[in-house]
Design a protein around this motif. Structure first.
Motif, PDB file in Angstrom:
ATOM      1  N   MET A 232       0.840  -1.189   0.000  1.00  0.00           N
ATOM      2  CA  MET A 232       0.000   0.000   0.000  1.00  0.00           C
ATOM      3  C   MET A 232       0.882   1.249   0.000  1.00  0.00           C
ATOM      4  O   MET A 232       1.688   1.447   0.906  1.00  0.00           O
ATOM      5  CB  MET A 232      -0.910   0.011   1.236  1.00  0.00           C
ATOM      6  N   ARG A 233       0.680   2.072  -1.021  1.00  0.00           N
ATOM      7  CA  ARG A 233       1.440   3.326  -1.100  1.00  0.00           C
ATOM      8  C   ARG A 233       0.566   4.547  -0.831  1.00  0.00           C
ATOM      9  O   ARG A 233       1.050   5.562  -0.333  1.00  0.00           O
ATOM     10  CB  ARG A 233       2.098   3.470  -2.476  1.00  0.00           C
ATOM     11  N   THR A 234      -0.710   4.441  -1.173  1.00  0.00           N
ATOM     12  CA  THR A 234      -1.603   5.582  -1.010  1.00  0.00           C
ATOM     13  C   THR A 234      -2.917   5.139  -0.399  1.00  0.00           C
ATOM     14  O   THR A 234      -3.360   4.001  -0.598  1.00  0.00           O
ATOM     15  CB  THR A 234      -1.893   6.260  -2.364  1.00  0.00           C
ATOM     16  N   ALA A 235      -3.533   6.042   0.343  1.00  0.00           N
ATOM     17  CA  ALA A 235      -4.834   5.754   0.951  1.00  0.00           C
ATOM     18  C   ALA A 235      -5.626   7.043   1.049  1.00  0.00           C
ATOM     19  O   ALA A 235      -5.058   8.143   1.104  1.00  0.00           O
ATOM     20  CB  ALA A 235      -4.655   5.137   2.333  1.00  0.00           C
ATOM     21  N   LEU A 236      -6.933   6.893   1.083  1.00  0.00           N
ATOM     22  CA  LEU A 236      -7.837   8.009   1.324  1.00  0.00           C
ATOM     23  C   LEU A 236      -8.654   7.678   2.564  1.00  0.00           C
ATOM     24  O   LEU A 236      -9.242   6.600   2.648  1.00  0.00           O
ATOM     25  CB  LEU A 236      -8.774   8.221   0.130  1.00  0.00           C
ATOM     26  N   VAL A 237      -8.671   8.585   3.532  1.00  0.00           N
ATOM     27  CA  VAL A 237      -9.478   8.405   4.729  1.00  0.00           C
ATOM     28  C   VAL A 237     -10.614   9.415   4.679  1.00  0.00           C
ATOM     29  O   VAL A 237     -10.382  10.636   4.686  1.00  0.00           O
ATOM     30  CB  VAL A 237      -8.647   8.608   6.009  1.00  0.00           C
ATOM     31  N   LEU A 238     -11.847   8.911   4.593  1.00  0.00           N
ATOM     32  CA  LEU A 238     -13.030   9.763   4.602  1.00  0.00           C
ATOM     33  C   LEU A 238     -13.609   9.758   6.013  1.00  0.00           C
ATOM     34  O   LEU A 238     -14.094   8.729   6.492  1.00  0.00           O
ATOM     35  CB  LEU A 238     -14.074   9.256   3.604  1.00  0.00           C
ATOM     36  N   GLY A 239     -13.546  10.898   6.682  1.00  0.00           N
ATOM     37  CA  GLY A 239     -14.014  11.001   8.058  1.00  0.00           C
ATOM     38  C   GLY A 239     -12.823  11.129   8.985  1.00  0.00           C
ATOM     39  O   GLY A 239     -12.119  10.154   9.242  1.00  0.00           O
ATOM     40  N   THR A 240     -12.583  12.328   9.468  1.00  0.00           N
ATOM     41  CA  THR A 240     -11.370  12.588  10.245  1.00  0.00           C
ATOM     42  C   THR A 240     -11.691  12.863  11.706  1.00  0.00           C
ATOM     43  O   THR A 240     -11.267  13.861  12.284  1.00  0.00           O
ATOM     44  CB  THR A 240     -10.576  13.756   9.629  1.00  0.00           C
ATOM     45  N   GLY A 241     -12.472  11.954  12.293  1.00  0.00           N
ATOM     46  CA  GLY A 241     -12.687  11.983  13.727  1.00  0.00           C
ATOM     47  C   GLY A 241     -11.581  11.213  14.433  1.00  0.00           C
ATOM     48  O   GLY A 241     -10.469  11.090  13.912  1.00  0.00           O
ATOM     49  N   LEU A 242     -11.894  10.671  15.587  1.00  0.00           N
ATOM     50  CA  LEU A 242     -10.906   9.926  16.362  1.00  0.00           C
ATOM     51  C   LEU A 242     -10.322   8.756  15.570  1.00  0.00           C
ATOM     52  O   LEU A 242      -9.097   8.618  15.454  1.00  0.00           O
ATOM     53  CB  LEU A 242     -11.554   9.407  17.650  1.00  0.00           C
ATOM     54  N   ILE A 243     -11.197   7.902  15.011  1.00  0.00           N
ATOM     55  CA  ILE A 243     -10.724   6.692  14.340  1.00  0.00           C
ATOM     56  C   ILE A 243     -10.022   7.021  13.025  1.00  0.00           C
ATOM     57  O   ILE A 243      -8.917   6.543  12.758  1.00  0.00           O
ATOM     58  CB  ILE A 243     -11.882   5.709  14.096  1.00  0.00           C
ATOM     59  N   GLY A 244     -10.656   7.842  12.195  1.00  0.00           N
ATOM     60  CA  GLY A 244     -10.064   8.177  10.902  1.00  0.00           C
ATOM     61  C   GLY A 244      -8.723   8.869  11.036  1.00  0.00           C
ATOM     62  O   GLY A 244      -7.764   8.543  10.321  1.00  0.00           O
ATOM     63  N   THR A 245      -8.626   9.827  11.949  1.00  0.00           N
ATOM     64  CA  THR A 245      -7.356  10.537  12.134  1.00  0.00           C
ATOM     65  C   THR A 245      -6.296   9.614  12.712  1.00  0.00           C
ATOM     66  O   THR A 245      -5.117   9.687  12.336  1.00  0.00           O
ATOM     67  CB  THR A 245      -7.556  11.764  13.036  1.00  0.00           C
ATOM     68  N   SER A 246      -6.692   8.725  13.644  1.00  0.00           N
ATOM     69  CA  SER A 246      -5.725   7.774  14.193  1.00  0.00           C
ATOM     70  C   SER A 246      -5.199   6.847  13.100  1.00  0.00           C
ATOM     71  O   SER A 246      -3.998   6.525  13.071  1.00  0.00           O
ATOM     72  CB  SER A 246      -6.371   6.955  15.317  1.00  0.00           C
ATOM     73  N   ILE A 247      -6.065   6.413  12.181  1.00  0.00           N
ATOM     74  CA  ILE A 247      -5.607   5.595  11.059  1.00  0.00           C
ATOM     75  C   ILE A 247      -4.640   6.390  10.189  1.00  0.00           C
ATOM     76  O   ILE A 247      -3.590   5.892   9.780  1.00  0.00           O
ATOM     77  CB  ILE A 247      -6.813   5.103  10.228  1.00  0.00           C
ATOM     78  N   GLY A 248      -4.972   7.640   9.924  1.00  0.00           N
ATOM     79  CA  GLY A 248      -4.086   8.489   9.133  1.00  0.00           C
ATOM     80  C   GLY A 248      -2.719   8.645   9.783  1.00  0.00           C
ATOM     81  O   GLY A 248      -1.679   8.579   9.113  1.00  0.00           O
ATOM     82  N   LEU A 249      -2.697   8.849  11.096  1.00  0.00           N
ATOM     83  CA  LEU A 249      -1.418   8.983  11.809  1.00  0.00           C
ATOM     84  C   LEU A 249      -0.599   7.705  11.719  1.00  0.00           C
ATOM     85  O   LEU A 249       0.621   7.743  11.501  1.00  0.00           O
ATOM     86  CB  LEU A 249      -1.680   9.328  13.283  1.00  0.00           C
ATOM     87  N   ALA A 250      -1.274   6.551  11.897  1.00  0.00           N
ATOM     88  CA  ALA A 250      -0.562   5.275  11.843  1.00  0.00           C
ATOM     89  C   ALA A 250      -0.003   5.013  10.445  1.00  0.00           C
ATOM     90  O   ALA A 250       1.165   4.617  10.296  1.00  0.00           O
ATOM     91  CB  ALA A 250      -1.488   4.142  12.272  1.00  0.00           C
ATOM     92  N   LEU A 251      -0.799   5.231   9.398  1.00  0.00           N
ATOM     93  CA  LEU A 251      -0.348   4.968   8.034  1.00  0.00           C
ATOM     94  C   LEU A 251       0.751   5.934   7.609  1.00  0.00           C
ATOM     95  O   LEU A 251       1.752   5.533   6.999  1.00  0.00           O
ATOM     96  CB  LEU A 251      -1.528   5.048   7.066  1.00  0.00           C
TER      97      LEU A 251
END
Length: 361
Positions: free
Chosen positions: A1-20
């Motif tokens: 995985m090189r790229t991702a899109l996170v739709l919804g930047t609450g607790l879970i979405g932002t935490s996923i973004g930080l981890a990735l």
């Protein structure tokens, strides 16, 4: 995985973004509220710029009622090679996606079993999912590529994949997540109009069982509204137990000795059933709960007190398996309860006392 899109930047979405992002994935952030992706991007969860080409994986982190529509719309636009959601209800969104004409092959519903009482991007952490179960609900129609990308997402977030049927998942979370939220709220609600003298007596037990009641009501209304039947089934069984327990407690007030004995047996039965159920709750690292020894140390509310205790325990070669703090009402002090392997307790007690700590066992 090189790229991702996170739709919804609450607790879970932002935490996923930080981890990735922390593991080298380029993450694009989107939300119906434009301020939230900007906040998440400022925290290091990715960029709020739209992707210029289809991404490898789209992660939909929106309320359950909005999941199917968001996935279907993204699939029509060809936003990603594969799609997953991280909602806490799985059966309904999957069926709704089918009704909307969505593509089941590139979609795999998932649910990270992690969260906090706080919500929003500012509550997010990159390690939110580490060691936590992350449920995947593939079907025979799920493409291998979609499954592999979601498994990679779980691995990058350092969670533990668990494969389940969607409807079985929904019944499971009704018991272990959704009903506990309501029960915590129901008990905490008793405090709203309670006498101040009673509230001042609240200790660690009350804090423990009402911790979930601090959660955001609107978020939980979305979740419960998507899984009402299984949650109602659990609460119906709890209500039956409550009725029986109430009858047993009333019997303890009776003048007749036989009725009091029956009441005592009824109360003891529910307490013992509670013991048996609690023993099945996984302990550290998902293993069976361990019988730890508790070493209690009074501490003052000063910076560095806990760090000193942990450092002293480390110098003694003792691993702290778990810790909890019981705060003293109206005082700048508390009791640090250090859980250790029973064989390590004597060495820890001796080491702490040598370094000036007052130790209770």
């Amino acid at each position: 995985m090189r790229t991702a899109l996170v739709l919804g930047t609450g607790l879970i979405g932002t935490s996923i973004g930080l981890a990735l992002t922390g593991r080298g994935v380029r993450v694009h952030l989107a939300d119906t509220d434009p301020d939230r992706p900007r906040t998440a991007a400022a925290l290091g969860a990715g960029t709020d710029d739209p992707p210029g080409a289809p991404v490898d994986l789209a992660v939909i982190a929106v309320p359950p009622a909005a999941i199917a529509g968001a996935v279907a719309q993204m699939q029509r636009r060809g936003v990603a090679r594969a799609y997953t959601d991280v909602g806490s209800v799985k059966g309904g969104p999957r069926r709704e996606l089918g009704a909307l004409g969505g593509e089941p092959a590139t979609y795999l519903g998932s649910h990270p079993m992690a969260g906090r009482e706080r919500s929003g991007p500012l509550a997010a952490t990159a390690d939110l999912f580490e060691g936590k179960p992350w449920v995947l609900t593939p079907t025979p129609e799920t493409d291998t590529e979609a499954l592999n990308l979601v498994l990679e997402l779980v691995a990058l977030c350092r969670a533990v994949p668990v494969v389940m049927d969607a409807d079985i998942h929904d019944r499971a979370v009704a018991l272990v997540s959704h009903a506990p939220q309501l029960l915590s709220s129901l008990l905490a609600a008793r405090l709203e109009d309670a006498e101040e003298s009673a509230v001042r007596l609240c200790g660690q037990g009350m804090r423990d069982v009402t911790r979930l009641a601090a959660s955001e009501p609107r978020m939980w209304l979305d979740i419960l509204g998507a899984n009402p039947g299984p949650v109602a089934d659990v609460l119906t069984e709890v209500a039956a137990d409550l009725d029986e327990t109430i009858r047993s407690l009333r019997a303890l007030e009776a003048a007749d000795e036989a009725k009091r004995a029956d009441g005592a047996r009824g109360v003891e039965a529910v307490l013992r059933r509670g013991n048996a159920g609690r023993e099945r709750v996984p302990g550290k690292h998902g293993t069976a709960p361990a019988a730890y020894e508790t070493v209690a140390v009074p501490i003052s509310d000063r910076p560095g007190e806990l760090a000193r205790i942990f450092a002293d325990a480390g110098r003694a070669g003792v691993n702290i398996e778990d810790v909890r703090i019981e705060h003293a009402t109206g005082q700048q002090a508390g009791l640090a309860q250090l859980m250790v392997e029973p064989a390590s307790a004597p060495a820890l007690i001796e080491a702490l006392r040598e370094r000036g700590w007052s130790v209770r066992t």
